[in-house]
Design a protein around this motif. Structure first.
Motif, short mmCIF file in Angstrom:
data_model
loop_
_atom_site.label_atom_id
_atom_site.label_comp_id
_atom_site.label_asym_id
_atom_site.label_seq_id
_atom_site.Cartn_x
_atom_site.Cartn_y
_atom_site.Cartn_z
N VAL A 1 -14.20 44.25 -6.44
CA VAL A 1 -15.33 44.25 -7.37
C VAL A 1 -16.62 43.96 -6.61
CG1 VAL A 1 -16.32 43.12 -9.41
CG2 VAL A 1 -13.84 43.54 -9.27
N CYS B 1 -18.58 49.52 -10.93
CA CYS B 1 -18.55 48.09 -10.59
C CYS B 1 -17.74 47.80 -9.33
CB CYS B 1 -17.98 47.29 -11.76
SG CYS B 1 -18.96 47.35 -13.27
N ILE B 2 -17.10 48.82 -8.77
CA ILE B 2 -16.25 48.66 -7.58
C ILE B 2 -17.09 48.94 -6.33
CG2 ILE B 2 -14.20 49.45 -6.36
CD1 ILE B 2 -13.72 47.84 -8.95
N VAL C 1 -10.75 48.19 -14.68
CA VAL C 1 -11.88 47.26 -14.70
C VAL C 1 -12.34 47.02 -16.13
CG1 VAL C 1 -14.28 46.96 -13.99
CG2 VAL C 1 -12.61 47.87 -12.37
N LEU D 1 -15.06 39.58 -14.41
CA LEU D 1 -14.76 39.95 -13.03
C LEU D 1 -15.99 39.65 -12.18
CD1 LEU D 1 -12.95 43.37 -13.61
CD2 LEU D 1 -11.89 41.18 -13.06
#
Length: 517
Positions: free
Chosen positions: A69, A84-85, A161, A170
């Protein structure tokens, strides 16, 4: 592009089932993803070791794509989840199936051990490829056992996610292990497992490099103050990867051998020591009778008893003059099919199981359906059989690395050379079952004997009487040959009539025999 460092994550979250190939092995396809946590203390890097705890049997590897993340995520959509990765890397989600029952799905004990989550060796920017552009591969002792790509996932990265962000926040650096494909299986002390993640369709085909872990044997026993390891056939089936592979392991006694490793009673591969006693059907007396008896002579004795289809047709020795004698250990291949090869071709498959558990004096007999267009054994496996003390190998298929195998001492009877590797025409299916090799039915424990005339199968209950009759027939044949060399005509001599039989008995002191022909 420069590979990026991996920070210690605050959370490690793993997905239970995500690849269709793995779901097919498990016999269930989840409608939604499910998860478990792994502690940060389980993290390890490349070049390290993972310990199989003392008293356990079923340590299994799981090569995986790990996503890291990059920004705080809470209540994001699947479309936004991939954004978001920040990084992608390789992971190995080791687990000890012996402790699964105690965890009731939490996986704390069976997957939370020190070193049970190797990660790395480097992370790749997620921007190098889309979420469908990643591949994971796993090797055990240099052999490729797992390969799959992210475009096959049941639940894509972004969806994972998004789903997790519905329940918890996260944070940057959190790691999600996205599931393992088919091919996960049991490893034993001494095995080396390597995992690599790459983006083969991206410019330069960027790679994480290989994440290397060596399996070692633990020596500290579990105490009396916690749950002890416990396994049943259900756990063994899941650990080995399929019911067929588990059945093969049980048939070969591999589970018991692994138990013996923990007690110091077997070698590092989990195979029983080379001093294992030879089965008693081939006694010293029977071996003495068979010494020098031709396969052709034995076939006559069997034909008298109604056994006409005991020839393993079409095979010849890799060394001229080779002779083979031992009890059969069987290996069966079935015709190639991609889904069956995916579930049975990787990991500690039936082929490896057969060669790793063959006992001294046994002959590995391989059913390859007479298919000459592919190899069924190569130099490494042939050498393994020789080191294990096998009496020989018989296959009605081809041999890879033929010249190299011919340099070994072990006799190998086959249809001849072929350069292809496993996976062209065959799927390794099961061991120690009744097979058909070269048109002959072969059961584990049958007596296999071969020479320049070919290879035959003798039912063990007949071997003593057949050996005695054939040995007597050889003596008679030698007498006949001496008479012919001295000028005698063959009429009445071959086979010997009553007059010649009387002369033979008088001159040699032999008793009456039913072996005359």
């Amino acid at each position: 592009m420069t590979n990026e460092a991996i920070a210690t994550p605050g959370k490690i979250i793993a997905v239970h089932l995500n690849y269709p190939s793995r779901a097919a092995q498990r016999g269930r396809t989840p409608a939604q993803p499910s998860y478990f946590f792994k502690p940060a203390s389980s993290l390890a890097g490349t070049g390290g070791t993972v310990e199989r705890p003392a008293g356990t049997e079923l340590l299994a590897f799981e090569g995986e794509i790990a996503i890291i993340v990059g920004e705080r995520a809470r209540h994001v959509s699947p479309a936004d989840g991939w954004r978001c990765i920040a990084q992608v890397t390789a992971a190995n989600d080791f687990g000890v199936y012996d402790l699964r029952a105690a965890d009731k799905g939490s996986n704390v004990r069976n997957k939370g051990g020190d070193g049970f989550t190797p990660l790395g060796p480097a992370a790749l920017p997620a921007s190098l490829a889309g979420e469908d552009g990643w591949r994971v591969r796993t090797w055990v002792n240099g052999a490729l056992v797992q390969e799959d790509t992210s475009d096959t996932l049941l639940f894509p990265f972004g969806r994972l996610v998004a789903d997790l962000s519905q329940h918890l926040t996260l944070e940057p650096g959190d790691v999600i292990l996205t599931g393992t494909p088919a091919g996960s299986s049991v490893v034993v002390p001494g095995d080396v497992v390597e995992v690599e993640v790459d983006a083969p369709g991206a410019p330069g085909a960027p790679s994480t490099g290989r994440l290397v872990t060596t399996v070692t044997q633990g020596t500290v026993p579990f105490g009396d103050f916690g749950t002890k390891p416990a396994i049943d056939d259900a756990q063994r089936i899941e650990a080995w990867g399929s019911e067929a592979e588990h059945a093969a392991a049980v048939a070969a006694g591999f589970a018991s051998a692994l138990d013996a490793v923990a007690d110091g009673g077997a070698d590092a591969t989990g195979a029983t020591p080379s001093s294992a006693p030879e089965p008693t059907v081939l006694t010293e007396e029977v071996r003495a009778l068979l010494d020098g008896v031709a396969v052709a002579t034995l076939s006559v004795a069997l034909r008298k008893r109604g056994y006409h289809d005991i020839f393993i047709e079409g095979v010849r020795a890799n060394h001229p003059g080779d002779r083979i004698l031992g009890l059969a250990k069987t290996l069966r291949f079935i015709p190639f099919r991609p889904d069956l090869f995916a579930s049975h071709g990787g990991g500690f498959n039936a082929q490896k199981l057969a060669f790793d558990t063959v006992r001294p004096g046994e002959v590995l007999v391989v059913e390859a359906r007479g298919e000459r267009g592919t190899g069924t054994v190569g130099d490494v496996l042939a050498l393994r059989a020789q080191v294990r003390g096998a009496a020989g190998i018989v296959t009605d298929g081809g041999v890879r690395d033929f010249d190299a195998v011919a340099q070994f001492d072990i006799p190998v009877f086959s249809q001849g050379p072929h350069p292809s590797v496993l996976g062209r025409r065959h799927v390794p299916w099961e061991v120690d079952v009744t097979i058909a090799c070269g048109g002959a039915a072969v059961q584990p424990g049958d007596v296999i004997i071969g020479d320049g005339d070919g290879v035959i199968v003798i039912p063990p209950q007949l071997v003593a009487e057949v050996a005695a009759e054939a040995a007597e027939q050889e003596r008679q044949d030698a007498y006949v040959a001496r008479q012919v060399a001295a000028g005698a005509a063959v009429d009445g001599l071959f086979p010997m009539n009553a007059e010649w039989l009387a002369r033979y008995r008088a001159e040699t002191g032999a008793g009456a025999s039913e072996g005359a022909r």
